[in-house]
Design a protein around this motif. Structure first.
Motif, mmCIF file in Angstrom:
data_model
loop_
_atom_site.group_PDB
_atom_site.id
_atom_site.type_symbol
_atom_site.label_atom_id
_atom_site.label_comp_id
_atom_site.label_asym_id
_atom_site.label_seq_id
_atom_site.Cartn_x
_atom_site.Cartn_y
_atom_site.Cartn_z
ATOM 1 N N THR A 58 48.620 132.138 82.483
ATOM 2 C CA THR A 58 47.415 132.790 81.982
ATOM 3 C C THR A 58 46.943 133.853 82.959
ATOM 4 N N TYR A 60 43.363 136.668 83.415
ATOM 5 C CA TYR A 60 42.029 136.987 82.905
ATOM 6 C C TYR A 60 41.507 138.295 83.498
ATOM 7 N N LYS A 65 36.638 135.827 84.352
ATOM 8 C CA LYS A 65 37.303 134.810 85.165
ATOM 9 C C LYS A 65 36.306 133.732 85.593
ATOM 10 N N THR A 69 38.419 130.431 79.127
ATOM 11 C CA THR A 69 39.724 129.786 79.273
ATOM 12 C C THR A 69 40.554 130.031 78.022
ATOM 13 N N SER A 71 44.009 129.145 75.917
ATOM 14 C CA SER A 71 44.991 128.073 75.814
ATOM 15 C C SER A 71 45.733 128.209 74.495
ATOM 16 N N GLN A 82 38.114 129.568 74.920
ATOM 17 C CA GLN A 82 36.882 128.830 75.200
ATOM 18 C C GLN A 82 36.004 129.700 76.089
#
Length: 122
Positions: A58, A60, A65, A69, A71, A82
């Motif tokens: 991943t 960001y 950051k 999140t 996923s 999220q």
């Protein structure tokens, strides 16, 4: 080509949370790079986060950051974002994107969803 459909946007107060979903079809999910971008009124579309293949890896944008999140669920062909500790400046249309190059640049993403509005009130 990958077809993408986002959901989960809405109105939330500052400090709140939302989870965006992006359902993908048309290509093996685990083999593609998935990303979220956002576009605020009057501004250019900007990179938010990406997730790549098996691993997963991943990455960001600095602005999200520690708060957002990304996923993925390969069984469901779905990628999630999220978003916690939301701020008014996070207000934008959020787009799911897919491509084959590991990048944060728009030009490398050939498939896009229709976008979902996220509004954060102060």
């Amino acid at each position: 080509q990958v077809q993408l459909v986002e959901s989960g946007g809405g109105l939330v107060q500052a400090g709140g949370s939302l989870r965006l979903s992006c359902a993908a079809s048309g290509r093996p999910f685990s083999s593609i790079v998935k990303a979220w971008f956002r576009q605020a009124p009057g501004k250019e579309r900007q990179f938010v986060a990406r997730i790549t293949g098996s691993g997963p890896a991943t990455y960001y944008a600095d602005s999200v950051k520690g708060r957002f999140t990304i996923s993925g669920d390969n069984d469901k062909n779905t990628v999630y974002l999220q978003m916690n500790s939301l701020r008014p400046e996070d207000t934008a249309v959020y787009y799911c994107a897919a491509g084959t190059v590991v990048s944060d640049q728009l030009k490398y993403f050939s498939s896009w969803g229709q976008g979902t509005q996220v509004t954060v009130s102060s």
